[in-house]
Motif scaffolding. Structure first.
Motif, PDB file in Angstrom:
ATOM      1  N   UNK A 104       1.285  -7.091  16.434  1.00  0.00           N
ATOM      2  CA  UNK A 104       0.935  -7.998  15.322  1.00  0.00           C
ATOM      3  C   UNK A 104      -0.083  -7.621  14.513  1.00  0.00           C
ATOM      4  N   UNK A 105      -1.130  -7.020  14.816  1.00  0.00           N
ATOM      5  CA  UNK A 105      -2.402  -6.441  14.367  1.00  0.00           C
ATOM      6  C   UNK A 105      -1.941  -5.167  13.692  1.00  0.00           C
ATOM      7  N   UNK A 106      -1.079  -4.247  14.182  1.00  0.00           N
ATOM      8  CA  UNK A 106      -0.697  -2.849  13.542  1.00  0.00           C
ATOM      9  C   UNK A 106      -0.059  -3.447  12.261  1.00  0.00           C
ATOM     10  N   UNK A 107       0.875  -4.178  12.026  1.00  0.00           N
ATOM     11  CA  UNK A 107       1.621  -4.729  11.138  1.00  0.00           C
ATOM     12  C   UNK A 107       0.622  -5.161   9.848  1.00  0.00           C
ATOM     13  N   UNK A 108      -0.392  -6.299  10.289  1.00  0.00           N
ATOM     14  CA  UNK A 108      -0.979  -7.000   9.399  1.00  0.00           C
ATOM     15  C   UNK A 108      -2.056  -5.916   8.891  1.00  0.00           C
ATOM     16  N   UNK A 109      -2.453  -5.042   9.662  1.00  0.00           N
ATOM     17  CA  UNK A 109      -3.647  -3.880   9.190  1.00  0.00           C
ATOM     18  C   UNK A 109      -2.673  -3.171   8.002  1.00  0.00           C
ATOM     19  N   UNK A 110      -1.788  -2.808   8.088  1.00  0.00           N
ATOM     20  CA  UNK A 110      -0.975  -1.961   7.145  1.00  0.00           C
ATOM     21  C   UNK A 110      -0.592  -2.748   5.948  1.00  0.00           C
ATOM     22  N   UNK A 111      -0.303  -3.977   5.871  1.00  0.00           N
ATOM     23  CA  UNK A 111       0.190  -4.439   4.813  1.00  0.00           C
ATOM     24  C   UNK A 111      -0.912  -4.836   3.643  1.00  0.00           C
ATOM     25  N   UNK A 112      -2.012  -5.049   4.023  1.00  0.00           N
ATOM     26  CA  UNK A 112      -2.985  -5.437   2.566  1.00  0.00           C
ATOM     27  C   UNK A 112      -3.136  -4.236   2.090  1.00  0.00           C
ATOM     28  N   UNK A 113      -3.330  -2.958   2.251  1.00  0.00           N
ATOM     29  CA  UNK A 113      -3.666  -1.949   1.530  1.00  0.00           C
ATOM     30  C   UNK A 113      -2.322  -1.434   0.516  1.00  0.00           C
ATOM     31  N   UNK A 114      -1.394  -1.699   1.246  1.00  0.00           N
ATOM     32  CA  UNK A 114      -0.180  -1.285   0.455  1.00  0.00           C
ATOM     33  C   UNK A 114       0.196  -2.209  -0.503  1.00  0.00           C
ATOM     34  N   UNK A 115       0.125  -3.653  -0.383  1.00  0.00           N
ATOM     35  CA  UNK A 115       0.291  -4.572  -1.472  1.00  0.00           C
ATOM     36  C   UNK A 115      -0.676  -4.330  -2.446  1.00  0.00           C
ATOM     37  N   UNK A 116      -1.932  -4.183  -2.262  1.00  0.00           N
ATOM     38  CA  UNK A 116      -2.902  -3.732  -3.343  1.00  0.00           C
ATOM     39  C   UNK A 116      -2.573  -2.326  -3.929  1.00  0.00           C
ATOM     40  N   UNK A 117      -2.267  -1.424  -3.229  1.00  0.00           N
ATOM     41  CA  UNK A 117      -1.915  -0.164  -4.065  1.00  0.00           C
ATOM     42  C   UNK A 117      -0.760  -0.716  -4.942  1.00  0.00           C
ATOM     43  N   UNK A 118       0.362  -1.319  -4.551  1.00  0.00           N
ATOM     44  CA  UNK A 118       1.294  -1.729  -5.495  1.00  0.00           C
ATOM     45  C   UNK A 118       0.846  -2.510  -6.850  1.00  0.00           C
ATOM     46  N   UNK A 119      -0.065  -3.351  -6.606  1.00  0.00           N
ATOM     47  CA  UNK A 119      -0.489  -4.126  -7.813  1.00  0.00           C
ATOM     48  C   UNK A 119      -1.360  -2.918  -8.713  1.00  0.00           C
ATOM     49  N   UNK A 120      -2.022  -2.349  -7.970  1.00  0.00           N
ATOM     50  CA  UNK A 120      -3.206  -1.534  -8.858  1.00  0.00           C
ATOM     51  C   UNK A 120      -2.192  -0.617  -9.715  1.00  0.00           C
ATOM     52  N   UNK A 121      -1.068  -0.046  -8.941  1.00  0.00           N
ATOM     53  CA  UNK A 121      -0.314   1.084  -9.917  1.00  0.00           C
ATOM     54  C   UNK A 121       0.794   0.292 -10.976  1.00  0.00           C
ATOM     55  N   UNK A 122       0.999  -0.971 -10.768  1.00  0.00           N
ATOM     56  CA  UNK A 122       1.593  -1.704 -11.769  1.00  0.00           C
ATOM     57  C   UNK A 122       0.983  -2.483 -13.019  1.00  0.00           C
ATOM     58  N   UNK A 123      -0.405  -2.734 -12.809  1.00  0.00           N
ATOM     59  CA  UNK A 123      -1.060  -3.434 -13.720  1.00  0.00           C
ATOM     60  C   UNK A 123      -2.159  -2.437 -14.537  1.00  0.00           C
ATOM     61  N   UNK A 124      -2.224  -2.575 -15.704  1.00  0.00           N
ATOM     62  CA  UNK A 124      -3.358  -1.778 -16.399  1.00  0.00           C
ATOM     63  C   UNK A 124      -4.724  -2.161 -16.080  1.00  0.00           C
ATOM     64  N   UNK A 125      -5.546  -1.212 -16.216  1.00  0.00           N
ATOM     65  CA  UNK A 125      -6.950  -1.364 -15.423  1.00  0.00           C
ATOM     66  C   UNK A 125      -7.565  -2.457 -16.152  1.00  0.00           C
ATOM     67  N   UNK A 126      -7.564  -2.807 -17.303  1.00  0.00           N
ATOM     68  CA  UNK A 126      -8.047  -4.151 -17.676  1.00  0.00           C
ATOM     69  C   UNK A 126      -7.665  -5.339 -17.336  1.00  0.00           C
ATOM     70  N   UNK A 127      -6.562  -5.260 -16.590  1.00  0.00           N
ATOM     71  CA  UNK A 127      -6.278  -6.493 -15.890  1.00  0.00           C
ATOM     72  C   UNK A 127      -6.026  -6.534 -14.370  1.00  0.00           C
ATOM     73  N   UNK A 128      -6.420  -5.288 -13.747  1.00  0.00           N
ATOM     74  CA  UNK A 128      -6.317  -5.128 -12.318  1.00  0.00           C
ATOM     75  C   UNK A 128      -7.088  -6.221 -11.452  1.00  0.00           C
ATOM     76  N   UNK A 129      -8.248  -6.420 -12.040  1.00  0.00           N
ATOM     77  CA  UNK A 129      -9.338  -7.454 -11.275  1.00  0.00           C
ATOM     78  C   UNK A 129      -8.603  -8.771 -11.242  1.00  0.00           C
TER      79      UNK A 129
END
Length: 398
Positions: A104-129
């Protein structure tokens, strides 16, 4: 729903399910200890093994997401921690619990950064926060969901039935896979041959002395974030019961008050970061956290304790909302998931030992010394944060 909103919804749901999964152990721990007839230390290893799985999963799936796509690997991580959670419900020994929690930890550890990368790449820099803050609040939703499910299931069906709920995220994974496409930025990077050659290499986090310093600084900041949160949320309720004579119900009210402060702090921090920049936002919140934690050790009376807890939660955990955007800003698309997962899960693994250290302090000293320790952590994080320099350009050249 446009693509930006889809990335936020998917990432929030993923972090909510992750938070729910992790909290299941906390609520079921007493029953697990009783059934397998183990001591507290043996039971505590469950969380430690889960954290090790998160660290390893964060690195592995971060690399895979950078190589083969965010959405594809994101769904695999959700399925993996769903399977690990469900299998925990059929464990016949504590050793099997360890194995399934590691999965379960293997999956949970992978999920966080991938989701954050998706958001960072979809939103403009002035709205990423603010986008990052919306996602980060998902962990608190997971805590609430786990509490509600535990209250309904544990008294009647037992701890095993609680973990069978872990099958449900599999349905969510298929919905994500069907309705969410890869980010345009990641797709564009596939056409760049030099990006393909560099993509998914862990060594890029240490490509030059300057990049290495940035990586180590961000790891230390993430470690302080997790250490402070764990030290406050795990030990402070019992410390307040002892020092202020609070009842269990009163300390539970403190937990709720602090959690509400944390959620408001996250949402505030995201907008603050977009308006004033990451360095200024983290600087103000880190200094405010150090002061709030230290002054809180002198709080007396129910009103002061509740209000102080909310204020401490507002500043100390409000910063959690900014780490996805902060880390993403320093690393280019071809290494972004690897960086976010590796850095934050290293912080989670190291910071996870904070409650043990706090326990040792309490054996010889009092609550004031603990709060000085926590305040010092935020002070150290502030000082190393000031050294942050550079951007994705440093890694593009490396």
């Amino acid at each position: 729903m446009d693509y930006r909103k889809k990335t936020v919804v998917a990432s929030v749901a993923g972090l909510t399910l992750e938070g729910m999964d992790i909290m299941f152990i906390s609520f079921a721990m007493t029953m697990i200890i009783a059934e397998f007839n183990i001591d507290l230390a043996t039971g505590g290893l469950i969380s430690s093994i889960t954290n090790i799985g998160m660290l390893l999963g964060g690195i592995i799936f971060g690399v895979l997401a950078d190589k083969y796509g965010r959405v594809k690997v994101f769904t695999y991580t959700i399925i993996l921690f769903a399977i690990g959670t469900a299998l925990t419900g059929v464990a016949t020994s504590i050793e099997q619990v360890y194995v399934y929690r590691f999965i379960a930890g293997l999956g949970a550890g992978g999920e966080y950064g991938i989701g954050m990368a998706l958001v960072a790449e979809a939103w403009p820099k002035n709205k990423q926060g603010r986008a990052s803050s919306y996602v980060s609040v998902g962990a608190q939703y997971g805590v609430i969901l786990a509490a509600l499910l535990s209250a309904l299931i544990l008294p009647t069906l037992g701890w095993r039935a609680l973990f069978f709920v872990g099958v449900l995220p599999v349905i969510f994974a298929f919905i994500v896979r069907k309705n969410l496409h890869e980010s345009p930025e990641w797709l564009a990077s596939q056409n760049n041959q030099s990006n393909k050659e560099k993509k998914g290499k862990l060594a890029q986090l240490f490509a030059t002395p300057r990049v290495t310093m940035t990586t180590l600084t961000l790891i230390l900041m993430a470690t302080v974030q997790i250490a402070g949160y764990n030290g406050l949320m795990i030990w402070l309720p019992s410390m307040l019961q002892k020092s202020q004579g609070l009842s269990v119900s009163s300390s539970a009210l403190w937990t709720i008050s602090t959690a509400v402060g944390m959620i408001i702090g996250m949402l505030t921090f995201g907008r603050f970061m977009d308006r004033f920049g990451a360095k200024r936002a983290f600087g103000i919140f880190l200094l405010a956290s150090a002061c709030a934690v230290f002054l809180y050790s002198f709080a007396t009376g129910a009103v002061a304790i509740l209000m102080g807890g909310a204020i401490v939660g507002f500043f100390s955990n409000g910063m959690f909302a900014g780490y996805g955007a902060l880390i993403s800003s320093f690393y280019p698309v071809q290494i972004r998931s690897t960086a976010t997962n590796t850095i934050f899960n290293f912080g989670r693994a190291i910071g996870g030992f904070s409650p043990i250290f706090v326990g040792y302090i309490l054996q010889s000293y009092d609550m004031t010394v603990v709060m000085i320790y926590l305040a010092a952590l935020y002070g150290i994080s502030f000082m190393v944060m000031l050294t942050l320099k550079g951007s994705t350009e440093d890694l593009q050249k490396a």
